[in-house]
Design an enzyme around this catalytic site. Structure first.
Site, mmCIF file in Angstrom:
data_model
loop_
_atom_site.group_PDB
_atom_site.id
_atom_site.type_symbol
_atom_site.label_atom_id
_atom_site.label_comp_id
_atom_site.label_asym_id
_atom_site.label_seq_id
_atom_site.Cartn_x
_atom_site.Cartn_y
_atom_site.Cartn_z
ATOM 1 N N LYS A 1 0.810 -1.213 0.000
ATOM 2 C CA LYS A 1 0.000 0.000 0.000
ATOM 3 C C LYS A 1 0.846 1.267 0.000
ATOM 4 C CE LYS A 1 -2.885 3.263 1.724
ATOM 5 N NZ LYS A 1 -2.503 4.540 2.338
ATOM 6 N N ASP B 1 -6.381 0.664 0.500
ATOM 7 C CA ASP B 1 -6.447 0.594 1.958
ATOM 8 C C ASP B 1 -7.761 -0.088 2.316
ATOM 9 O OD1 ASP B 1 -8.337 2.451 1.349
ATOM 10 O OD2 ASP B 1 -7.684 3.931 2.801
#
Length: 239
Positions: free
Chosen positions: A122, A141
């Site tokens: 991420k 996310d």
DNA sequence: GAGATTC
DNA sequence: ATCTCA
């Protein structure tokens, strides 16, 4: 009309800011970045009675002394990631390595960033998208995961956690749909779900679909052909 | 896949 | 959000 923009930020500042972002909230992240600048950055000048500092050079961020200090001022486990990451880059690469990654492919840049301590898929995608010109990068996310599962990939609603496999599937989905604009699409999704943008017509979540409001989106057709990017795409090179 | 890590 | 352990 306001739009959603993906900025082209400084790679070093972006990397360390997003290392600070893990399991964290924006006010605290902002405070941490300001601390890094004030403690380790070069004094730039002052406007009124406010002093401004540059984001630190990596050479000033490495070392156990830095880690201990950052821990003492509330960085938590991220203190180690910051000092170790600076050390790692300067040891295995050099101070300009991050900028050079701009000329690498998305896959190569992402893989290289994931080697760094405190950097997973991420954070790597955030750095790729927001500072390395990799606009096919899709940071996923928990928020984007939930939105995607609910509105765009129903077969993922039963997934219990955002595993590496699911992470890849979601990114690939948007890349197939939007190609080089996938990262921007992610930004729209993310922004549209923020409470303070709920009433902002121009970037409502449902705008990625053919019509209607967010509340009735569940009853809409799920066909990919209804997805529209329309004419609200924008980009900027600075804040 | 669950739990710990900072506040 | 990442890392570690199982």
């Amino acid at each position: 009309m306001r739009g959603v923009r993906v900025l082209r930020q400084d790679p070093v500042e972006t990397l360390f800011a997003f290392i600070c972002s893990s399991n964290n909230n924006i006010p605290r992240i902002s405070g941490m970045v300001e601390k890094l600048c004030h403690e380790y950055g070069e004094f730039l000048g002052e406007i009124g009675d406010v002093a401004y500092y540059a984001f630190p050079n990596m050479k000033d961020l490495k070392g156990s002394r830095v880690e201990e200090h950052l821990r003492s001022v509330g960085f938590g486990y991220r203190a180690k990631f910051i000092s170790q990451c600076a050390s790692y880059i300067l040891q295995h690469h050099d101070s300009e390595w991050l900028e050079i990654l701009r000329s690498a492919s998305y896959n190569d840049a992402h893989a290289a960033l994931c080697q760094l301590p405190g950097v997973g898929a991420k954070v790597a995608d955030c750095v790729c998208l927001m500072s390395l010109d990799k606009h096919e990068a899709v940071p996923v996310d928990t928020h984007v995961w939930q939105i995607t599962a609910k509105h765009y990939m129903p077969h993922l609603v039963t997934t219990k956690s955002l595993t590496a496999k699911v992470y890849k599937q979601i990114g690939d989905h948007y890349r197939a749909l939007f190609g080089e604009y996938a990262g921007w699409a992610q930004s729209v999704l993310f922004t549209a779900d923020l409470k303070r943008f709920q009433d902002t017509q121009s970037i409502s979540h449902a705008n990625l679909k053919s019509s209607s409001s967010k509340r009735s989106v569940e009853s809409q057709s799920k066909s990919t052909s209804s997805y529209k990017v329309s004419a609200k795409k924008k980009k900027k090179s600075s804040k």
